[in-house]
Structures are given as C-alpha cells and as structure tokens.
Design a protein around this motif. Structure first.
Motif, PDB file in Angstrom:
ATOM      1  N   VAL A 139       0.580  -1.035   0.163  1.00 53.68           N
ATOM      2  CA  VAL A 139       0.077   0.073  -0.473  1.00 53.68           C
ATOM      3  C   VAL A 139       0.582   1.441   0.224  1.00 53.68           C
ATOM      4  CG1 VAL A 139      -1.905  -1.131   0.997  1.00 53.68           C
ATOM      5  CG2 VAL A 139      -0.382  -0.180   2.029  1.00 53.68           C
ATOM      6  N   GLY A 140       2.101   0.885  -0.589  1.00 56.99           N
ATOM      7  CA  GLY A 140       2.923   2.130  -0.570  1.00 56.99           C
ATOM      8  C   GLY A 140       3.418   2.857   0.897  1.00 56.99           C
ATOM      9  N   VAL A 141       3.846   2.130   2.255  1.00 53.58           N
ATOM     10  CA  VAL A 141       4.165   2.552   2.770  1.00 53.58           C
ATOM     11  C   VAL A 141       6.026   1.539   2.792  1.00 53.58           C
ATOM     12  CG1 VAL A 141       3.787   2.426   5.242  1.00 53.58           C
ATOM     13  CG2 VAL A 141       2.236   2.589   4.290  1.00 53.58           C
ATOM     14  N   ASP A 142       6.652   2.557   2.394  1.00 52.37           N
ATOM     15  CA  ASP A 142       7.782   2.350   1.827  1.00 52.37           C
ATOM     16  C   ASP A 142       8.399   1.457   3.807  1.00 52.37           C
ATOM     17  OD1 ASP A 142      10.136   1.019   0.815  1.00 52.37           O
ATOM     18  OD2 ASP A 142      11.042   2.559   1.415  1.00 52.37           O
ATOM     19  N   ASN A 143       9.330   0.020   3.648  1.00 54.18           N
ATOM     20  CA  ASN A 143       9.798   0.421   4.996  1.00 54.18           C
ATOM     21  C   ASN A 143      10.633  -1.412   5.153  1.00 54.18           C
ATOM     22  OD1 ASN A 143       8.301  -2.663   5.693  1.00 54.18           O
ATOM     23  ND2 ASN A 143       7.498  -1.559   4.437  1.00 54.18           N
ATOM     24  N   GLN A 144      11.532  -1.534   6.359  1.00 53.08           N
ATOM     25  CA  GLN A 144      12.630  -2.686   5.316  1.00 53.08           C
ATOM     26  C   GLN A 144      12.384  -3.312   6.696  1.00 53.08           C
ATOM     27  OE1 GLN A 144      16.533  -1.068   5.142  1.00 53.08           O
ATOM     28  NE2 GLN A 144      17.478  -3.182   5.621  1.00 53.08           N
ATOM     29  N   TRP A 145      12.398  -5.023   6.612  1.00 54.62           N
ATOM     30  CA  TRP A 145      11.815  -5.600   7.194  1.00 54.62           C
ATOM     31  C   TRP A 145      13.367  -6.434   7.611  1.00 54.62           C
ATOM     32  CZ3 TRP A 145      14.160 -10.741   8.351  1.00 54.62           C
ATOM     33  CH2 TRP A 145      13.017 -11.849   8.905  1.00 54.62           C
ATOM     34  N   ILE A 146      13.353  -5.939   9.348  1.00 55.47           N
ATOM     35  CA  ILE A 146      14.534  -6.567   9.787  1.00 55.47           C
ATOM     36  C   ILE A 146      14.628  -7.750  11.280  1.00 55.47           C
ATOM     37  CG2 ILE A 146      16.619  -5.901  11.521  1.00 55.47           C
ATOM     38  CD1 ILE A 146      16.932  -3.717   9.506  1.00 55.47           C
ATOM     39  N   ASP A 147      15.450  -8.950  10.945  1.00 52.39           N
ATOM     40  CA  ASP A 147      15.806  -9.636  12.229  1.00 52.39           C
ATOM     41  C   ASP A 147      16.451  -9.721  12.833  1.00 52.39           C
ATOM     42  OD1 ASP A 147      15.772 -11.333  13.195  1.00 52.39           O
ATOM     43  OD2 ASP A 147      16.366 -12.964  11.025  1.00 52.39           O
ATOM     44  N   ASN A 179      18.975   5.787   6.995  1.00 54.17           N
ATOM     45  CA  ASN A 179      19.943   6.495   5.802  1.00 54.17           C
ATOM     46  C   ASN A 179      19.714   5.684   4.562  1.00 54.17           C
ATOM     47  OD1 ASN A 179      21.596   9.111   4.018  1.00 54.17           O
ATOM     48  ND2 ASN A 179      23.638   7.676   5.231  1.00 54.17           N
ATOM     49  N   PRO A 180      18.450   5.679   3.097  1.00 51.65           N
ATOM     50  CA  PRO A 180      17.916   6.444   3.130  1.00 51.65           C
ATOM     51  C   PRO A 180      16.780   6.188   3.824  1.00 51.65           C
ATOM     52  CG  PRO A 180      17.945   5.609   1.258  1.00 51.65           C
ATOM     53  CD  PRO A 180      18.972   5.193   2.183  1.00 51.65           C
ATOM     54  N   GLN A 181      16.682   4.954   4.532  1.00 53.91           N
ATOM     55  CA  GLN A 181      15.145   4.740   5.191  1.00 53.91           C
ATOM     56  C   GLN A 181      14.980   5.192   6.326  1.00 53.91           C
ATOM     57  OE1 GLN A 181      13.825   1.125   3.279  1.00 53.91           O
ATOM     58  NE2 GLN A 181      12.348   2.435   4.137  1.00 53.91           N
ATOM     59  N   GLN A 182      13.557   5.234   6.087  1.00 50.04           N
ATOM     60  CA  GLN A 182      12.846   6.334   7.012  1.00 50.04           C
ATOM     61  C   GLN A 182      12.154   5.624   8.645  1.00 50.04           C
ATOM     62  OE1 GLN A 182      10.736   9.258   5.617  1.00 50.04           O
ATOM     63  NE2 GLN A 182       9.663   9.816   7.750  1.00 50.04           N
TER      64      GLN A 182
END
Ligand code: ASP
Ligand code: MG
Length: 426
Positions: A139-147, A179-182
């Motif tokens: 749905v366009g909420v850019d995110n990075q999954w972290i273990d 950086n750059p992930q928010q």
C-alpha cells in the motif's frame, strides 16, 4: 543518522489479530513523518497456539501436524485477505519460515523445554512481521524488514534472556541507519545469541523490545498501541468503572508493572528511564486521542486508587526442620533456590521460624522448586489464590474490594495495600 527524530511504535498481538488490524497499522504508520521503527508481536493468540504446539511436539504427539497446519492457514488467510497472496517475495519468505518450522517439528526435541520453546515460539513474530511488512509495501508505505535477532543480542537464558546492551547497541546502529530508509519493521519479543540460537524475552516481551531499541537508538519517544485508551486504573475486563490515567511517572509505572499490571512488561521502564525517553500508551482504535504519557517526573502526580489483580498465586510457607531462626542462615538459601528455579516472588513475609512467599503458579518451575526446598524445610502451601494490590488506596476502595473476604496475608504501607485472598467469582 539523519536529522529527523526517531520514534518507536509497538503494535501488540491484538492490533494484528486480523487483516483489518494490519490495515489499521498502515493507516497509523502512514501518518508519521519521523524516522520510525515499528515493532510487531505475533498475530492475535499465536503465541498461545505455539505454546500448545510446543507441548504436542515435546510430548511426541502426532497432533502437532494438525496444530501446525492450523497456524499455517491462519497466517495464509490473513495474507490472502490483505491481497498479498500474489506477492512472490512474501510467499517465499513465508514458505521458508514454514519450512524451518516443519524441519524443527520433524526432529526429536533436544536441549530441554526452554531451549525448544524459544526456537519454536519465535515464529509467531517472524511470520507476523513478514506479512505486515509486505502489506505496508503493497500500500505504498516503504519499509525495511529487519530480523531483530541480528541486532538484539542476549545470553542463552532461554525464555528469559538477558540482553547485552553494548553488543546490541553496536548492531542496532549498523542496521537502523535511517539513511535513506525512514521506516523499519521488526519483531518484538525475540533476540539472538552469540551461538546463533534464538531467545525470547518473557511473555509480552515486545514492549521491552521497543524500550531496548529506543534506548539504543536514542529515540525521542515510544508509543505502545493497544486496544484500550491508555493506562487505566484497573483492568476493565475484571473491574467496573475504570478511568484512564493521563500521566504516570516512571516510578509509578515500574511499581504497577511489578505488582502485576498487564499494561506493560515489567522490564520496559528501565531502558526508558535511563535515557528519560517518554512512553505513550495509546489506542489504535482512536489514534488521535491523547492516551497516557509515562514520563520522568520530580513532582508527585495525583492518582486515583489503582487496582492490580494477579491471579494464579500460591502461598508457600517454609520452616527450618531444626527450629533454627529463619533469618540467620536460611533466607539466602531460600532465595537462591527460588532464583535457580525461576520462581517469581511477589510478596515476602517472615516470622522467627517461618518464611512465607506469594509466588506465581508456574507449572514449569514451581513443582521442582518445592521439591528442592523440601530437602531443607518443612514446606506448606495454598494454591489457587489471588493477589490484589491497591495503590493509593482509600478506606472505601478497600471496603469495596476486600470487605469480609478471607485474607491469607496482607501488607500495607501508606500508599499501597496488598492482599492475598481466595479467588473471587466475578
Ligand atoms: N507474542 C508474545 C506474547 O504473546 C510477545 C508479546 O506479545 O509481547 O507473549
Ligand atoms: Mg501480546
């Protein structure tokens, strides 16, 4: 690090119990313009279901395959309802996790209950975060999954791991660079060890994870999103006419958590207090409402009577067999044994030759502790009791809740009354 401030959001099981819940998370997270770490628990009652699955596995029961299939379809159904089923990356990630679970369930249990618990129960959080992350991206909420197991490092005290803040700080700063992930999305409750195994931080430990990350990343604040308006002065499922507390000091919060208030995991406050990071408890059903702010406060905050009920309590009384005084040589022995068996002590009371503790009835730990204590002491116990703590009590509140019930043990200070009683029908 970027110049935006960093905030931590924690969503518990109730907020991700269905596809609707996950959609709601997206709506809340989307509003944020700050750097955000989103900590998510297992979906709904998944951790309980995993505990049942663990028992079946430990007992060698074939029923485990059905329980596993139920967990699998519960998660796949939510992914489907979120229209993520054609997301190849998610499918691969879920199949990978289910594959690992399958392999674990196919091999004989080794290294004891606590170890197996952590290796299996961690999948609740791994599965939920995989799904939530995929949905947010969709749905366009850019995110990075972290273990999170690669960031939060602990010792190998399985089921109640001790976090190594120094090593974890180093890994967290490397992973959460903003950086750059928010927005980052990660698991609550679980951690990794130097030997590559998984640990858990104690039931409801996701709050603690949020506090650890806040401490290590110097966050501006933490918000725990719940299905209640904030911290209430009693559990609304048990007591009528509850009221929301607007402000609570760190000191009050740690006292409440210690006496058994379920609102936050007891270990949550220390990492926050140490860096004076405020904690908000807010309703995900009403995100713009103010909720409760837990903060450092030098002045006393006026509070109404607060009731905390701890159920499944056992009162254990120990007396030395030879009539020697309890204080002189026995106390350290008793505490060493209770600590060794991980029995949580909620109240202590002593007399010349008897020592009484009110403890949680934890079937994994208590019977073994009692057996051990019996070697040196005459041990008597009453089970099926409850412990009611009333902070800031008034005579009326005590009359209303204690009345003429039988009290097995009580302790009162000027601010707090604690009462061990028979279970009341509610
Ligand atoms: N999923 C874990 C539990 O149910 C951790 C948490 O919810 O905080 O205990
Ligand atoms: Mg939970």
């Amino acid at each position: 690090m970027s110049s935006r401030s960093t905030r931590i959001y924690k969503f518990g099981g109730a907020s991700v119990k269905s596809a609707e819940g996950v959609k709601n998370i997206a709506a809340i997270v989307r509003e944020s313009t700050d750097n955000l770490v989103v900590v998510v628990s297992a979906m709904g009652k998944t951790t309980n279901a995993l505990e049942i699955l663990l028992s079946a596995y430990m007992g060698g029961s074939e029923e485990r395959w059905q329980l596993f299939a139920n967990l699998r379809s519960f998660h796949l159904d939510i992914a489907k309802a979120l229209m993520c089923s054609s997301d190849t990356l998610l499918n691969e990630r879920l199949e990978y996790l289910f594959g690992q679970m399958h392999a674990l369930l196919s091999s004989p249990p080794a290294n004891g209950y606590d170890y197996c618990y952590d290796q299996l129960v961690c999948y609740g959080e791994l599965l939920s975060t995989a799904i939530v992350s995929a949905y947010l991206s969709r749905v366009g909420v850019d995110n990075q999954w972290i273990d999170v197991r690669t960031c939060i490092q602990s010792d190998t005290t399985y089921r109640e791991a001790m976090v190594d803040f120094v090593t974890s700080g180093y890994h967290c700063k490397k992973s959460f660079t903003f950086n750059p992930q928010q927005i980052y999305l990660t698991q609550g409750f679980i951690a990794g060890t130097p030997v590559g195994t998984t640990t858990t931080l104690g039931r409801e430990g996701s709050d603690y994870t949020a506090a650890i990350l806040a401490n290590l990343l110097d966050a501006q604040d933490v918000t725990i999103w719940k299905d209640v308006d904030g911290v209430l002065n009693a559990d609304p499922r048990i007591f009528p006419n509850t009221q929301k507390l607007d402000f609570v000091s760190f000191q009050e919060a740690i006292e409440l958590a210690y006496c058994g208030a379920q609102i936050i995991h007891p270990k949550t406050i220390k990492p926050l207090q140490n860096k004076l990071i405020p904690l908000y408890v807010k309703s995900f059903l009403n995100p713009s409402a103010s909720g409760t702010k837990i903060l450092h406060s030098d002045i006393a905050i006026k509070l109404p009577p607060i009731l905390v009920l701890k159920q499944k309590q056992v009162l254990l009384s120990m007396s030395p067999r030879d009539f020697s005084f309890i204080i002189e040589d026995s106390l350290s022995k008793i505490f060493a044994l209770l600590y060794k068996h991980r029995v949580k002590v909620n109240i202590v009371q002593s007399s010349a030759i008897s020592f009484t503790v009110c403890v949680d009835d934890e079937p994994q730990y208590l019977p073994a502790a009692i057996e051990d204590l019996k070697r040196d002491f005459v041990v008597r116990y009453n089970s099926n009791l409850e412990l009611l703590t009333v902070r800031h009590y008034t005579t009326e509140v005590l009359n209303e809740h204690i009345g003429n019930r039988t009290v097995y043990l009580q302790q009162r200070t000027r601010s707090t009354g604690r009462f061990v009683m028979d279970v009341k029908e509610r």
